[in-house]
Design a protein around this motif. Structure first.
Motif, PDB file in Angstrom:
ATOM      1  N   GLU A   1       9.135 -12.895  -3.462  1.00 31.93           N
ATOM      2  CA  GLU A   1       8.628 -11.634  -4.006  1.00 31.93           C
ATOM      3  C   GLU A   1       8.850 -11.562  -5.518  1.00 31.93           C
ATOM      4  O   GLU A   1       7.989 -11.085  -6.261  1.00 31.93           O
ATOM      5  CB  GLU A   1       9.323 -10.456  -3.317  1.00 31.93           C
ATOM      6  CG  GLU A   1       8.791  -9.101  -3.776  1.00 31.93           C
ATOM      7  CD  GLU A   1       9.472  -7.938  -3.089  1.00 31.93           C
ATOM      8  OE1 GLU A   1       9.255  -6.794  -3.525  1.00 31.93           O
ATOM      9  OE2 GLU A   1      10.240  -8.168  -2.128  1.00 31.93           O
TER      10      GLU A   1
ATOM     11  N   GLY B   1       6.171 -13.479  -7.058  1.00 37.38           N
ATOM     12  CA  GLY B   1       4.930 -12.712  -7.005  1.00 37.38           C
ATOM     13  C   GLY B   1       4.886 -11.638  -8.083  1.00 37.38           C
ATOM     14  O   GLY B   1       3.847 -11.434  -8.743  1.00 37.38           O
TER      15      GLY B   1
ATOM     16  N   TRP C   1      -3.504 -13.352 -10.876  1.00 38.60           N
ATOM     17  CA  TRP C   1      -3.714 -12.554  -9.685  1.00 38.60           C
ATOM     18  C   TRP C   1      -3.764 -13.367  -8.402  1.00 38.60           C
ATOM     19  O   TRP C   1      -3.191 -12.958  -7.388  1.00 38.60           O
ATOM     20  CB  TRP C   1      -5.015 -11.753  -9.843  1.00 38.60           C
ATOM     21  CG  TRP C   1      -5.049 -10.972 -11.133  1.00 38.60           C
ATOM     22  CD1 TRP C   1      -5.930 -11.101 -12.151  1.00 38.60           C
ATOM     23  CD2 TRP C   1      -4.156  -9.926 -11.515  1.00 38.60           C
ATOM     24  NE1 TRP C   1      -5.647 -10.230 -13.173  1.00 38.60           N
ATOM     25  CE2 TRP C   1      -4.541  -9.477 -12.802  1.00 38.60           C
ATOM     26  CE3 TRP C   1      -3.033  -9.316 -10.931  1.00 38.60           C
ATOM     27  CZ2 TRP C   1      -3.893  -8.465 -13.501  1.00 38.60           C
ATOM     28  CZ3 TRP C   1      -2.373  -8.301 -11.608  1.00 38.60           C
ATOM     29  CH2 TRP C   1      -2.800  -7.888 -12.870  1.00 38.60           C
TER      30      TRP C   1
ATOM     31  N   VAL D   1      -1.258 -12.855  -5.262  1.00 39.11           N
ATOM     32  CA  VAL D   1      -1.687 -12.572  -3.891  1.00 39.11           C
ATOM     33  C   VAL D   1      -1.061 -13.563  -2.920  1.00 39.11           C
ATOM     34  O   VAL D   1      -0.514 -13.184  -1.867  1.00 39.11           O
ATOM     35  CB  VAL D   1      -3.224 -12.619  -3.792  1.00 39.11           C
ATOM     36  CG1 VAL D   1      -3.661 -12.629  -2.328  1.00 39.11           C
ATOM     37  CG2 VAL D   1      -3.834 -11.424  -4.521  1.00 39.11           C
TER      38      VAL D   1
ATOM     39  N   TYR E   1       2.672 -12.799  -2.398  1.00 37.17           N
ATOM     40  CA  TYR E   1       2.948 -11.624  -1.575  1.00 37.17           C
ATOM     41  C   TYR E   1       2.577 -11.871  -0.109  1.00 37.17           C
ATOM     42  O   TYR E   1       3.266 -11.389   0.806  1.00 37.17           O
ATOM     43  CB  TYR E   1       2.192 -10.414  -2.114  1.00 37.17           C
ATOM     44  CG  TYR E   1       2.738  -9.895  -3.441  1.00 37.17           C
ATOM     45  CD1 TYR E   1       4.102  -9.846  -3.683  1.00 37.17           C
ATOM     46  CD2 TYR E   1       1.873  -9.454  -4.449  1.00 37.17           C
ATOM     47  CE1 TYR E   1       4.594  -9.371  -4.900  1.00 37.17           C
ATOM     48  CE2 TYR E   1       2.343  -8.971  -5.659  1.00 37.17           C
ATOM     49  CZ  TYR E   1       3.713  -8.940  -5.882  1.00 37.17           C
ATOM     50  OH  TYR E   1       4.205  -8.471  -7.061  1.00 37.17           O
ATOM     51  N   GLN E   2       1.502 -12.582   0.094  1.00 38.34           N
ATOM     52  CA  GLN E   2       1.130 -12.908   1.475  1.00 38.34           C
ATOM     53  C   GLN E   2       2.221 -13.761   2.141  1.00 38.34           C
ATOM     54  O   GLN E   2       2.532 -13.579   3.318  1.00 38.34           O
ATOM     55  CB  GLN E   2      -0.209 -13.640   1.501  1.00 38.34           C
ATOM     56  CG  GLN E   2      -1.401 -12.740   1.195  1.00 38.34           C
ATOM     57  CD  GLN E   2      -2.708 -13.506   1.086  1.00 38.34           C
ATOM     58  OE1 GLN E   2      -2.726 -14.728   0.873  1.00 38.34           O
ATOM     59  NE2 GLN E   2      -3.831 -12.786   1.215  1.00 38.34           N
TER      60      GLN E   2
ATOM     61  N   VAL F   1       5.937  -4.400  -0.262  1.00 36.93           N
ATOM     62  CA  VAL F   1       5.151  -5.604  -0.566  1.00 36.93           C
ATOM     63  C   VAL F   1       3.677  -5.386  -0.213  1.00 36.93           C
ATOM     64  O   VAL F   1       2.780  -5.876  -0.919  1.00 36.93           O
ATOM     65  CB  VAL F   1       5.733  -6.831   0.154  1.00 36.93           C
ATOM     66  CG1 VAL F   1       4.842  -8.057  -0.067  1.00 36.93           C
ATOM     67  CG2 VAL F   1       7.141  -7.112  -0.331  1.00 36.93           C
ATOM     68  N   VAL F   2       3.405  -4.655   0.852  1.00 41.07           N
ATOM     69  CA  VAL F   2       2.006  -4.392   1.214  1.00 41.07           C
ATOM     70  C   VAL F   2       1.310  -3.664   0.075  1.00 41.07           C
ATOM     71  O   VAL F   2       0.162  -4.009  -0.303  1.00 41.07           O
ATOM     72  CB  VAL F   2       1.932  -3.565   2.519  1.00 41.07           C
ATOM     73  CG1 VAL F   2       0.500  -3.099   2.763  1.00 41.07           C
ATOM     74  CG2 VAL F   2       2.437  -4.401   3.703  1.00 41.07           C
TER      75      VAL F   2
ATOM     76  N   LYS G   1       2.091  -3.729  -3.085  1.00 41.71           N
ATOM     77  CA  LYS G   1       1.942  -4.658  -4.206  1.00 41.71           C
ATOM     78  C   LYS G   1       0.744  -5.579  -3.966  1.00 41.71           C
ATOM     79  O   LYS G   1      -0.021  -5.878  -4.893  1.00 41.71           O
ATOM     80  CB  LYS G   1       3.213  -5.491  -4.381  1.00 41.71           C
ATOM     81  CG  LYS G   1       4.414  -4.733  -4.907  1.00 41.71           C
ATOM     82  CD  LYS G   1       5.611  -5.671  -5.066  1.00 41.71           C
ATOM     83  CE  LYS G   1       6.829  -4.937  -5.588  1.00 41.71           C
ATOM     84  NZ  LYS G   1       7.995  -5.837  -5.758  1.00 41.71           N
ATOM     85  N   LEU G   2       0.610  -6.025  -2.741  1.00 42.57           N
ATOM     86  CA  LEU G   2      -0.504  -6.923  -2.413  1.00 42.57           C
ATOM     87  C   LEU G   2      -1.837  -6.214  -2.636  1.00 42.57           C
ATOM     88  O   LEU G   2      -2.774  -6.794  -3.217  1.00 42.57           O
ATOM     89  CB  LEU G   2      -0.369  -7.389  -0.963  1.00 42.57           C
ATOM     90  CG  LEU G   2      -1.495  -8.295  -0.436  1.00 42.57           C
ATOM     91  CD1 LEU G   2      -1.633  -9.559  -1.279  1.00 42.57           C
ATOM     92  CD2 LEU G   2      -1.244  -8.649   1.028  1.00 42.57           C
ATOM     93  N   ARG G   3      -1.941  -4.969  -2.200  1.00 42.06           N
ATOM     94  CA  ARG G   3      -3.192  -4.225  -2.387  1.00 42.06           C
ATOM     95  C   ARG G   3      -3.512  -4.051  -3.863  1.00 42.06           C
ATOM     96  O   ARG G   3      -4.682  -4.130  -4.277  1.00 42.06           O
ATOM     97  CB  ARG G   3      -3.074  -2.860  -1.715  1.00 42.06           C
ATOM     98  CG  ARG G   3      -3.083  -2.935  -0.169  1.00 42.06           C
ATOM     99  CD  ARG G   3      -2.764  -1.589   0.433  1.00 42.06           C
ATOM    100  NE  ARG G   3      -2.767  -1.657   1.898  1.00 42.06           N
ATOM    101  CZ  ARG G   3      -2.291  -0.699   2.692  1.00 42.06           C
ATOM    102  NH1 ARG G   3      -1.768   0.406   2.141  1.00 42.06           N
ATOM    103  NH2 ARG G   3      -2.343  -0.836   4.009  1.00 42.06           N
TER     104      ARG G   3
ATOM    105  N   GLU H   1      -4.776  -7.386  -5.313  1.00 40.88           N
ATOM    106  CA  GLU H   1      -6.069  -7.769  -4.749  1.00 40.88           C
ATOM    107  C   GLU H   1      -7.218  -7.071  -5.463  1.00 40.88           C
ATOM    108  O   GLU H   1      -8.347  -7.594  -5.502  1.00 40.88           O
ATOM    109  CB  GLU H   1      -6.107  -7.449  -3.245  1.00 40.88           C
ATOM    110  CG  GLU H   1      -5.310  -8.439  -2.402  1.00 40.88           C
ATOM    111  CD  GLU H   1      -5.301  -8.064  -0.925  1.00 40.88           C
ATOM    112  OE1 GLU H   1      -5.105  -8.956  -0.086  1.00 40.88           O
ATOM    113  OE2 GLU H   1      -5.469  -6.848  -0.620  1.00 40.88           O
TER     114      GLU H   1
END
Length: 578
Positions: A535, A538, A547, A551, A554-555, A567-568, A570-572, A575
């Motif tokens: 993390e 990331g 980017w 991604v 984080y995935q 983390v979800v 952050k991922l959004r 993206e």
């Protein structure tokens, strides 16, 4: 990264003042004012009782008898009476001064000798004794003065010259000491004590070639000189250890009974962790002295070190059968039994060790370990708490108990014992660190930080405490330059992927992204399955607007920990930039 581990992280010139004293109860002066030893023993004591010299003779006779029996308090008192009856006898005064020196009564000896030298400043024997006294009290300047004065008063005495050379050497006046000893040897080349001292001084002053030459000459003159062999061997050890070993072994071929040399070889091998070689030498000593319990014990300990459990058991059982040091040897016997997997007998022996024994804390620790190893955690905890309740004093008991409690989810009890241990042993960095980790597990961050600062007061190079504090400062965004220095220092001390992560995280917080990227990439390589480290990487990618990499990072975090907080989101966010 802040990694919370389980609590159970698991001189050559040494000179001795040569005694110039004869056995003083039998000392005879060269030119005594009164020859107390030559007076007729058939003299009529009753008829001479009024003669002070007769009274002195009687007191002197008492001195001789008491001194022969090693009753020095009575002997000195008798000699003081003799001096009182014959106050003009320098012989008696010198004898009394020697007696004072024999009993290390330096104040009395000093006063007597100083008074004698006021009355007779050219008394060479008094000057010599005064030099000895100064030498014994490490007043080297005075010792040198008195020895030189004694020689200037005509004392043709090699003992005084030798001791003067020793004083000069201790004052690091090596050239003068060497010159004096060489002069002695020029007059008497067979004076090995002077040659040996000369070799030592050469060695101590860094003149190795000259030291070698003198040691070799001493050993040529006296091939059985143990002291010369020891000193020469130690000189070789410092620069040519393999040659030292060969020298010791060659000396033992010619002098197979030289135990002190063989023991020195044992010590050398132990220092080099050459345990098999050390054991071989000890076996030779044992062959010559089979009943030496100290040698048997050393052999047993080496067998333990080499995991020769059966042999170790045999040695310690033999010592126990002879009743030698039963508590300690029973403990070692238990270790040998445990090494063979015979835990029942090991536990039985450990339980027999008295709480008054010096090895009791070690026995308790071993007992707790054996219980825990068989998953009898409650019994392990009981034996540790029982020992502490009954007053066993050892910080390791607290350390292991805190670890067992913490690892088995009994955090509150673990904290309580950690606090108790720290109160008793406030300088023990292991207990302090344990307590800090426990506070962190309880989310008591400020208490944890305060304790970790105390760890650094005890050990400024405690890598884990440095890492803890650096990571905390990175997380809180405070004192980042201090955090950076702490993280770097921790990494110098201990190479760890978690410390590398901390360093990368601090650099990230400082905005030094390129440097942080190097560190965090390496941390992920070392710990690819750690979601927190991934993390961090990331977050750095996101800050650098990389980017796609953000991604992917984080995935990966979510694959490792689907419930990773935030983390979800952050991922959004990242993206959206693809």
């Amino acid at each position: 990264m802040l990694k919370l581990p389980p609590c159970s992280n698991s001189s050559l010139l040494t000179f001795f003042l040569l005694s110039s004293f004869l056995f003083i109860a039998g000392c005879v002066p060269n030119n005594p004012e009164v020859d107390y030893l030559s007076l007729s023993s058939s003299a009529q004591y009753q008829s001479e009782l009024s003669d002070p010299q007769a009274k002195a003779l009687y007191a002197y006779g008492q001195f001789r008898l008491y001194a022969a029996e090693e009753k020095w308090a009575e002997a000195i008192a008798a000699l003081e009476r003799a001096v009182a009856f014959d106050p003009h006898s320098n012989y008696l005064k010198l004898l009394l001064a020697k007696s004072f020196l024999h009993e290390k009564m330096t104040v009395e000896a000093t006063g007597l000798l100083d008074q004698l030298l006021i009355d007779q400043p050219d008394n060479a024997e008094a000057l010599e004794l005064r030099g000895d006294l100064a030498n014994l009290t490490n007043d080297l300047e005075s010792a040198r003065h008195y020895y030189e004065q004694a020689l200037s008063e005509g004392a043709d005495n090699n003992d005084i010259r030798f001791r003067l050379a020793m004083v000069l050497a201790r004052e690091k006046q090596y050239e003068d000491a060497i010159a004096l000893l060489n002069n002695m040897l020029a007059k008497d080349p067979q004076l090995d004590v002077a040659r040996l001292a000369l070799a030592r001084i050469y060695a101590d002053s860094g003149q190795k070639a000259e030291a070698d030459s003198q040691f070799i000459t001493v050993l040529k003159n006296n091939p059985r000189s143990i002291q010369a062999a020891l000193d020469y061997g130690k000189l070789l050890e410092s620069e040519e250890p393999e040659k030292a070993v060969s020298f010791y072994q060659d000396f033992l071929v010619e002098n197979p009974n030289a135990r002190v040399i063989r023991q020195r070889l044992v010590e050398y091998f132990l220092g080099q962790q050459q345990f098999e070689s050390a054991l071989s030498q000890l076996q030779e000593i044992r062959w010559e002295q089979p009943d030496d319990s100290q040698v048997v014990s050393q052999i047993g300990l080496l067998q333990l070190e080499l995991h020769n459990w059966t042999s170790a058991e045999k040695e310690f059982q033999s010592l126990l059968n002879r009743g030698i040091n039963p508590e300690r040897n029973r403990y070692y016997l238990a270790l040998a039994l445990a090494g063979q997997g015979n835990n029942v007998e090991a536990i039985n022996n450990l339980k027999q060790i008295s709480s008054q024994s010096v090895v009791y804390p070690l026995a308790v620790l071993q007992l707790a370990y054996l219980y825990a190893d068989k998953n009898n955690i409650s019994e392990a905890i009981d034996v540790l708490t029982g020992a502490l309740t009954h007053g066993a004093a050892d910080e390791s008991l607290y350390y292991y108990l805190v670890a067992l409690l913490g690892d088995n989810g009994r955090i509150d009890e673990s904290v309580s014992y950690a606090q108790e241990g720290v109160a008793k042993y406030p300088k023990d960095e292991r207990l302090l660190y344990q307590l800090g980790i426990l506070y962190e597990k309880q989310n008591l961050r400020s208490e944890a930080v305060a304790v970790m600062e105390k760890v650094l007061l005890v050990d400024q190079n405690h890598a884990d405490a440095l890492n803890f504090l650096a990571y905390h400062q990175a997380e809180s965004g405070t004192d980042l330059e201090l955090a950076l220095s702490r993280a770097k220092r921790a990494l110098e001390i201990k190479q760890s992927g978690y410390i590398i992560d901390t360093l990368g995280w601090v650099l990230f917080k400082l905005g030094r992204y390129e440097e942080g990227l190097v560190q965090l990439t390496e941390a992920v390589r070392l710990h690819p399955d750690d979601p927190v480290i991934t993390e961090h990487l990331g977050d750095l990618y996101a800050a650098m607007e990389l980017w796609e990499k953000a991604v992917a990072a984080y995935q990966k975090v979510l694959e490792l920990d689907a419930d990773a907080e935030g983390v979800v989101d952050k991922l959004r966010q990242v993206e959206k930039h693809q």
